[in-house]
Design an enzyme around this catalytic site. Structure first.
Site, PDB file in Angstrom:
ATOM      1  N   PRO A  97       0.814  -1.227   0.000  1.00 55.13           N
ATOM      2  CA  PRO A  97       0.000   0.000   0.000  1.00 55.13           C
ATOM      3  C   PRO A  97       0.846   1.275   0.000  1.00 55.13           C
ATOM      4  CG  PRO A  97      -0.301  -1.250   2.051  1.00 55.13           C
ATOM      5  CD  PRO A  97       0.580  -2.066   1.173  1.00 55.13           C
ATOM      6  N   GLU A 124       2.459  -7.650   8.705  1.00 60.57           N
ATOM      7  CA  GLU A 124       2.705  -6.216   8.852  1.00 60.57           C
ATOM      8  C   GLU A 124       3.538  -5.675   7.701  1.00 60.57           C
ATOM      9  OE1 GLU A 124       1.541  -4.016  11.513  1.00 60.57           O
ATOM     10  OE2 GLU A 124       0.271  -5.761  11.206  1.00 60.57           O
ATOM     11  N   ARG A 162      -3.755  -8.528 -20.461  1.00 56.42           N
ATOM     12  CA  ARG A 162      -4.775  -8.289 -21.487  1.00 56.42           C
ATOM     13  C   ARG A 162      -4.336  -7.273 -22.533  1.00 56.42           C
ATOM     14  NH1 ARG A 162      -7.846  -4.079 -20.860  1.00 56.42           N
ATOM     15  NH2 ARG A 162      -9.836  -4.885 -21.620  1.00 56.42           N
ATOM     16  N   ASP A 177     -10.791   0.815 -24.338  1.00 55.19           N
ATOM     17  CA  ASP A 177     -11.071   0.656 -22.910  1.00 55.19           C
ATOM     18  C   ASP A 177     -11.183   1.973 -22.182  1.00 55.19           C
ATOM     19  OD1 ASP A 177     -10.866  -2.049 -22.867  1.00 55.19           O
ATOM     20  OD2 ASP A 177      -8.754  -2.064 -22.285  1.00 55.19           O
TER      21      ASP A 177
HETATM   22  N1  ADE Z   1      -0.877  -5.169   0.136  1.00 57.11           N
HETATM   23  C1  ADE Z   1      -1.806  -4.796   1.042  1.00 57.11           C
HETATM   24  N2  ADE Z   1      -2.559  -3.816   0.598  1.00 57.11           N
HETATM   25  C2  ADE Z   1      -2.115  -3.505  -0.665  1.00 57.11           C
HETATM   26  C3  ADE Z   1      -2.488  -2.563  -1.648  1.00 57.11           C
HETATM   27  N3  ADE Z   1      -3.475  -1.691  -1.471  1.00 57.11           N
HETATM   28  N4  ADE Z   1      -1.793  -2.554  -2.797  1.00 57.11           N
HETATM   29  C4  ADE Z   1      -0.777  -3.409  -3.004  1.00 57.11           C
HETATM   30  N5  ADE Z   1      -0.374  -4.309  -2.115  1.00 57.11           N
HETATM   31  C5  ADE Z   1      -1.034  -4.378  -0.945  1.00 57.11           C
END
Ligand code: ADE
Length: 251
Positions: A97, A124, A162, A177
């Site tokens: 994230p 974590e 794709r 697309d």
């Molecule tokens: N691992 C946990 N959440 C994630 C996300 N939003 N994007 C990529 N990998 C992740």
């Protein structure tokens, strides 16, 4: 194109990969997806892949040794103690994230590589030294936190695969697309032309291709203006497009 996927949960991939357009792409040799279990690169009796964080706090952190060993072995990198030299043209992407937020442009860029390594985090997170000395890029699929990088890896594989010529049945499939032109896609209709009194727009039944093209372009502009006006800032717009958008109140 080959995807090398490093994960602690290889079993979550086949159900999707074996039941979609990707299955055919794999069978036809257009893409290859190789799953590598990080656990296979542990050497202790219990095959431990994670440990508690230094400094305390909750959660577990994936240990650096099996990740480095897995990636170095599979990609043929020079191993420790010297830091691995990144292989030119093979991006080593950590799904996290904290990464750059994935979009269609990034998917298009990734199609230029013959081989891509995807590293899925869990718990974590992964030991920071993996981020510092092994990966070449970090990608997030959106501003929310999942339990691991496996679904994000599948999403990235799907979006990239794709775009590879031959993967979609229709060779023009990816051209119009949503996002590929910087706009949302125009609406689609199929038979019947009248469903519960809701009719397909006459222009689509007219057989007039120039008129249909114009209508589709205007619908794409209208949709983007209504749903994602932020995208219009970066879209490639013609004079005609701007004239149409101005008639909608676009500044
Ligand atoms: N691992 C946990 N959440 C994630 C996300 N939003 N994007 C990529 N990998 C992740």
């Amino acid at each position: 194109m080959q995807f090398e996927v490093f994960t602690l949960l290889p079993e979550v991939f086949p159900p999707y990969l074996e039941s979609s357009i990707l299955k055919r792409a794999i069978q036809r040799g257009l893409i290859g997806i190789h799953l590598h279990n990080i656990r296979d690169y542990t050497h202790d009796k219990h095959h431990i892949t994670d440990d508690t964080p230094y400094g305390g706090g909750g959660g577990m952190v994936i240990k650096p040794e099996p990740i480095f060993e897995a990636v170095e072995t599979v990609l043929g990198l020079a191993s420790l103690p010297s830091p691995p030299t990144p292989v030119p043209n093979i991006p080593i992407i950590l799904l996290t994230p904290q990464g750059r937020v994935f979009n269609q442009r990034m998917a298009e860029e990734l199609t230029r590589h013959e081989r891509i390594a995807l590293l899925c985090g869990r718990y974590e997170g992964v030991d920071e030294r993996v981020r510092e000395h092994l990966v070449t890029d970090e990608i997030s699929i959106g501003d929310y936190v999942l339990t691991g990088g496996e679904l994000p890896a599948l999403i990235l594989i799907d979006a990239v695969a794709r775009l590879i010529p031959g993967v979609l049945g229709d060779p023009t499939g990816a051209k119009d697309d949503s996002h590929s032109m910087g706009l949302l896609e125009y609406p689609h209709y199929t038979k019947p032309s009248d469903f519960r009194g809701w009719k397909v727009p006459d222009v689509l039944l007219s057989g007039d291709h120039a008129k249909i093209e114009k209508w589709r372009r205007e619908q794409a502009l209208l949709r983007t203006f209504n749903k994602r006006p932020d995208m219009l800032e970066k879209a490639e717009l013609t004079k005609e497009d701007l004239k149409f958008l101005k008639s909608l109140g676009f500044e």
